[in-house]
Write a protein that holds these residues in place. Sequence first.
Motif, mmCIF file in Angstrom:
data_model
loop_
_atom_site.group_PDB
_atom_site.id
_atom_site.type_symbol
_atom_site.label_atom_id
_atom_site.label_comp_id
_atom_site.label_asym_id
_atom_site.label_seq_id
_atom_site.Cartn_x
_atom_site.Cartn_y
_atom_site.Cartn_z
ATOM 1 N N UNK A 22 0.827 -1.206 0.000
ATOM 2 C CA UNK A 22 0.000 0.000 0.000
ATOM 3 C C UNK A 22 0.864 1.260 0.000
ATOM 4 N N UNK A 23 1.899 1.258 0.841
ATOM 5 C CA UNK A 23 2.764 2.437 0.935
ATOM 6 C C UNK A 23 3.482 2.707 -0.372
ATOM 7 N N UNK A 24 3.986 1.665 -1.016
ATOM 8 C CA UNK A 24 4.642 1.852 -2.312
ATOM 9 C C UNK A 24 3.666 2.402 -3.345
ATOM 10 N N UNK A 25 2.466 1.842 -3.381
ATOM 11 C CA UNK A 25 1.459 2.315 -4.333
ATOM 12 C C UNK A 25 1.099 3.776 -4.061
ATOM 13 N N UNK A 26 0.924 4.129 -2.796
ATOM 14 C CA UNK A 26 0.589 5.515 -2.441
ATOM 15 C C UNK A 26 1.715 6.477 -2.807
ATOM 16 N N UNK A 27 2.948 6.081 -2.538
ATOM 17 C CA UNK A 27 4.091 6.939 -2.862
ATOM 18 C C UNK A 27 4.187 7.152 -4.368
ATOM 19 N N UNK A 28 4.006 6.106 -5.140
ATOM 20 C CA UNK A 28 4.078 6.219 -6.601
ATOM 21 C C UNK A 28 2.917 7.032 -7.153
ATOM 22 N N UNK A 29 1.741 6.924 -6.528
ATOM 23 C CA UNK A 29 0.594 7.721 -6.957
ATOM 24 C C UNK A 29 0.812 9.205 -6.649
ATOM 25 N N UNK A 35 12.094 8.439 -6.209
ATOM 26 C CA UNK A 35 13.070 7.368 -6.053
ATOM 27 C C UNK A 35 12.867 6.781 -4.660
ATOM 28 N N UNK A 36 12.341 5.574 -4.598
ATOM 29 C CA UNK A 36 12.031 4.935 -3.316
ATOM 30 C C UNK A 36 13.105 3.901 -3.033
ATOM 31 N N UNK A 37 13.828 4.104 -1.947
ATOM 32 C CA UNK A 37 14.947 3.215 -1.606
ATOM 33 C C UNK A 37 14.585 2.213 -0.527
ATOM 34 N N UNK A 38 13.386 2.277 0.000
ATOM 35 C CA UNK A 38 12.976 1.352 1.043
ATOM 36 C C UNK A 38 11.923 1.965 1.930
#
Length: 97
Positions: A22-29, A35-38
């Motif tokens: 969910x967090x990755x999807x929200x950050x990309x949205x 640039x997400x490193x973790x």
Amino acid sequence: TEAGVVRLNVSSSEQVQTVYEELLANAKAYDPNALIRGISIQEMVTGGTEIILGMKNDANFGPSVMVGLGGILLFVLAMKYGERFEGAVMEKLKRDP
């Protein structure tokens, strides 16, 4: 945050996997070019006092340390004082060492 990348009360490994996705999807949205490193997973601690602490070795001023109120209070003060926030905090620290 407005990006929707903070979650509380995640208590199982199954929840961690779901929340991670969910967090990755929200950050990309929020920012497709981010640039997400973790992702950081931390224990929620109650009580105590939150502070903000920073250090910098400035070319003109040399080593500097910044310390102040942290947590949600930091954001409340920033909204209240706006551009005067830094000066207001420094004055408070000078008065109350």
